[in-house]
Design a protein around this motif. Structure first.
Motif, PDB file in Angstrom:
ATOM      1  N   THR A  95       0.814  -1.221   0.000  1.00  0.00           N
ATOM      2  CA  THR A  95       0.000   0.000   0.000  1.00  0.00           C
ATOM      3  C   THR A  95       0.843   1.265   0.000  1.00  0.00           C
ATOM      4  O   THR A  95       0.331   2.336  -0.297  1.00  0.00           O
ATOM      5  CB  THR A  95      -0.934   0.032   1.229  1.00  0.00           C
ATOM      6  OG1 THR A  95      -0.144  -0.069   2.415  1.00  0.00           O
ATOM      7  CG2 THR A  95      -1.951  -1.091   1.176  1.00  0.00           C
ATOM      8  N   GLU A  96       2.091   1.163   0.360  1.00  0.00           N
ATOM      9  CA  GLU A  96       2.972   2.326   0.457  1.00  0.00           C
ATOM     10  C   GLU A  96       4.104   2.195  -0.570  1.00  0.00           C
ATOM     11  O   GLU A  96       4.496   1.082  -0.932  1.00  0.00           O
ATOM     12  CB  GLU A  96       3.587   2.440   1.861  1.00  0.00           C
ATOM     13  CG  GLU A  96       2.573   2.563   2.973  1.00  0.00           C
ATOM     14  CD  GLU A  96       1.869   3.897   2.976  1.00  0.00           C
ATOM     15  OE1 GLU A  96       2.486   4.905   2.563  1.00  0.00           O
ATOM     16  OE2 GLU A  96       0.691   3.941   3.392  1.00  0.00           O
ATOM     17  N   TYR A  97       4.621   3.321  -0.969  1.00  0.00           N
ATOM     18  CA  TYR A  97       5.712   3.339  -1.950  1.00  0.00           C
ATOM     19  C   TYR A  97       6.900   2.493  -1.493  1.00  0.00           C
ATOM     20  O   TYR A  97       7.429   1.695  -2.264  1.00  0.00           O
ATOM     21  CB  TYR A  97       6.140   4.784  -2.200  1.00  0.00           C
ATOM     22  CG  TYR A  97       7.242   4.946  -3.206  1.00  0.00           C
ATOM     23  CD1 TYR A  97       7.094   4.505  -4.523  1.00  0.00           C
ATOM     24  CD2 TYR A  97       8.432   5.561  -2.855  1.00  0.00           C
ATOM     25  CE1 TYR A  97       8.104   4.658  -5.454  1.00  0.00           C
ATOM     26  CE2 TYR A  97       9.447   5.735  -3.782  1.00  0.00           C
ATOM     27  CZ  TYR A  97       9.280   5.276  -5.077  1.00  0.00           C
ATOM     28  OH  TYR A  97      10.280   5.438  -5.995  1.00  0.00           O
ATOM     29  N   TRP A  98       7.286   2.626  -0.235  1.00  0.00           N
ATOM     30  CA  TRP A  98       8.441   1.880   0.251  1.00  0.00           C
ATOM     31  C   TRP A  98       8.191   0.371   0.226  1.00  0.00           C
ATOM     32  O   TRP A  98       9.122  -0.404   0.048  1.00  0.00           O
ATOM     33  CB  TRP A  98       8.890   2.366   1.633  1.00  0.00           C
ATOM     34  CG  TRP A  98       7.976   2.018   2.775  1.00  0.00           C
ATOM     35  CD1 TRP A  98       6.946   2.755   3.267  1.00  0.00           C
ATOM     36  CD2 TRP A  98       8.034   0.835   3.571  1.00  0.00           C
ATOM     37  NE1 TRP A  98       6.348   2.103   4.319  1.00  0.00           N
ATOM     38  CE2 TRP A  98       7.000   0.931   4.529  1.00  0.00           C
ATOM     39  CE3 TRP A  98       8.849  -0.295   3.575  1.00  0.00           C
ATOM     40  CZ2 TRP A  98       6.762  -0.066   5.474  1.00  0.00           C
ATOM     41  CZ3 TRP A  98       8.616  -1.284   4.515  1.00  0.00           C
ATOM     42  CH2 TRP A  98       7.582  -1.161   5.452  1.00  0.00           C
ATOM     43  N   HIS A  99       6.932  -0.051   0.383  1.00  0.00           N
ATOM     44  CA  HIS A  99       6.595  -1.480   0.276  1.00  0.00           C
ATOM     45  C   HIS A  99       6.989  -1.987  -1.112  1.00  0.00           C
ATOM     46  O   HIS A  99       7.604  -3.047  -1.242  1.00  0.00           O
ATOM     47  CB  HIS A  99       5.103  -1.731   0.461  1.00  0.00           C
ATOM     48  CG  HIS A  99       4.555  -1.393   1.792  1.00  0.00           C
ATOM     49  ND1 HIS A  99       3.202  -1.253   2.000  1.00  0.00           N
ATOM     50  CD2 HIS A  99       5.139  -1.157   2.993  1.00  0.00           C
ATOM     51  CE1 HIS A  99       2.972  -0.964   3.268  1.00  0.00           C
ATOM     52  NE2 HIS A  99       4.133  -0.883   3.889  1.00  0.00           N
ATOM     53  N   PHE A 100       6.594  -1.226  -2.125  1.00  0.00           N
ATOM     54  CA  PHE A 100       6.882  -1.629  -3.505  1.00  0.00           C
ATOM     55  C   PHE A 100       8.386  -1.649  -3.777  1.00  0.00           C
ATOM     56  O   PHE A 100       8.878  -2.537  -4.467  1.00  0.00           O
ATOM     57  CB  PHE A 100       6.168  -0.706  -4.497  1.00  0.00           C
ATOM     58  CG  PHE A 100       4.682  -0.881  -4.512  1.00  0.00           C
ATOM     59  CD1 PHE A 100       4.095  -1.966  -5.154  1.00  0.00           C
ATOM     60  CD2 PHE A 100       3.862   0.030  -3.876  1.00  0.00           C
ATOM     61  CE1 PHE A 100       2.728  -2.144  -5.169  1.00  0.00           C
ATOM     62  CE2 PHE A 100       2.483  -0.132  -3.883  1.00  0.00           C
ATOM     63  CZ  PHE A 100       1.911  -1.219  -4.526  1.00  0.00           C
ATOM     64  N   LEU A 101       9.102  -0.682  -3.228  1.00  0.00           N
ATOM     65  CA  LEU A 101      10.552  -0.637  -3.440  1.00  0.00           C
ATOM     66  C   LEU A 101      11.250  -1.834  -2.797  1.00  0.00           C
ATOM     67  O   LEU A 101      12.088  -2.490  -3.428  1.00  0.00           O
ATOM     68  CB  LEU A 101      11.143   0.668  -2.897  1.00  0.00           C
ATOM     69  CG  LEU A 101      10.811   1.938  -3.665  1.00  0.00           C
ATOM     70  CD1 LEU A 101      11.433   3.136  -2.969  1.00  0.00           C
ATOM     71  CD2 LEU A 101      11.272   1.842  -5.104  1.00  0.00           C
ATOM     72  N   VAL A 102      10.900  -2.131  -1.551  1.00  0.00           N
ATOM     73  CA  VAL A 102      11.523  -3.258  -0.850  1.00  0.00           C
ATOM     74  C   VAL A 102      11.177  -4.574  -1.548  1.00  0.00           C
ATOM     75  O   VAL A 102      12.056  -5.413  -1.800  1.00  0.00           O
ATOM     76  CB  VAL A 102      11.112  -3.292   0.639  1.00  0.00           C
ATOM     77  CG1 VAL A 102      11.553  -4.589   1.308  1.00  0.00           C
ATOM     78  CG2 VAL A 102      11.683  -2.086   1.373  1.00  0.00           C
ATOM     79  N   LEU A 103       9.923  -4.760  -1.877  1.00  0.00           N
ATOM     80  CA  LEU A 103       9.519  -5.990  -2.566  1.00  0.00           C
ATOM     81  C   LEU A 103      10.153  -6.062  -3.953  1.00  0.00           C
ATOM     82  O   LEU A 103      10.513  -7.145  -4.418  1.00  0.00           O
ATOM     83  CB  LEU A 103       7.994  -6.082  -2.639  1.00  0.00           C
ATOM     84  CG  LEU A 103       7.305  -6.285  -1.286  1.00  0.00           C
ATOM     85  CD1 LEU A 103       5.801  -6.090  -1.410  1.00  0.00           C
ATOM     86  CD2 LEU A 103       7.645  -7.651  -0.709  1.00  0.00           C
ATOM     87  N   GLY A 104      10.295  -4.913  -4.601  1.00  0.00           N
ATOM     88  CA  GLY A 104      10.957  -4.869  -5.905  1.00  0.00           C
ATOM     89  C   GLY A 104      12.400  -5.337  -5.844  1.00  0.00           C
ATOM     90  O   GLY A 104      12.904  -5.964  -6.782  1.00  0.00           O
TER      91      GLY A 104
END
Length: 169
Positions: A95-104
Motif C-alpha cells: 500500500t505504500e511506496y516503500w513497500h513496492f521498493l523493498v519488494l521490488g
C-alpha cells in the motif's frame, strides 16, 4: 532416460523457468502504471520503482553464478525462484511506496536467473551442441515480451493486483 534425453529435459524446464523469471523481473513495467496512479508518483519515483528490480537482478548475477558453480544449477535456480515467490505475492498487498521498493528488490532477484541457467544447461551438452542449447535457453529472455502480453490482459480483466498473484503461482 539417456544423458541426451536428460539434457533435453533440463534445457526445456530451465528455459521455461527462465521465461517465468524474466516475466516476473519485468512485471513493474506493466503494473507500475496503475501503481503510479494509485500512489500519485512523480516521474522520478516511478523510474526508481521500475528500475529497482532491474538493478537487483543485475547485481545478483555474479554471486548466483558462483553459487551455481559450487552447488549446481538445479538447486540454485529452485532456491532463487522460491525466494521470489512470497515477495511477488506480497506486491498485491503493498500500500505504500516503500513497500513496492523493498519488494521490488526481492523480485529483482529473478533477473539473475540468466547466470544460473547458462552454466547449468551448458554442462548437459557436448561442446558441439552448447551453442544450440544456449540459443534455446537464451530465448527465455522472451519472458519480458510475454509479460507485455500477459500482464496487461490480467490487469484489464482483474486489476493490477492479480498480476503478481498469478506470477507467484
Amino acid at each position: 532416460m539417456s544423458r541426451k534425453g536428460q539434457g533435453l529435459a533440463v534445457l526445456i524446464v530451465s528455459t521455461l523457468a527462465f521465461t517465468v523469471c524474466f516475466m516476473v523481473w519485468m512485471m513493474f513495467g506493466v503494473i507500475g502504471i496503475p501503481i503510479r496512479k494509485l500512489l500519485s508518483l512523480n516521474a522520478t519515483e516511478f523510474g526508481l520503482l521500475v528500475a529497482t528490480p532491474v538493478l537487483t537482478g543485475s547485481l545478483i548475477r555474479v554471486p548466483l553464478g558462483m553459487w551455481t558453480d559450487k552447488y549446481g544449477g538445479r538447486i540454485v535456480l529452485f532456491s532463487l525462484m522460491m525466494c521470489c515467490v512470497i515477495p511477488i505475492y506480497l506486491i498485491s498487498y503493498a500500500t505504500e511506496y516503500w513497500h513496492f521498493l523493498v519488494l521490488g528488490l526481492f523480485v529483482g532477484l529473478a533477473g539473475g536467473s540468466f547466470s544460473v541457467g547458462t552454466p547449468y544447461v551448458a554442462r548437459w551438452f557436448s561442446r558441439e551442441r552448447q551453442g544450440f542449447a544456449m540459443g534455446v535457453y537464451g530465448a527465455g529472455n522472451s519472458g519480458a515480451a510475454v509479460n507485455k502480453f500477459v500482464a496487461p490482459a490480467l490487469l484489464v480483466a482483474f486489476g493490477w493486483a492479480m498480476v503478481p498473484q498469478v506470477y507467484a503461482g
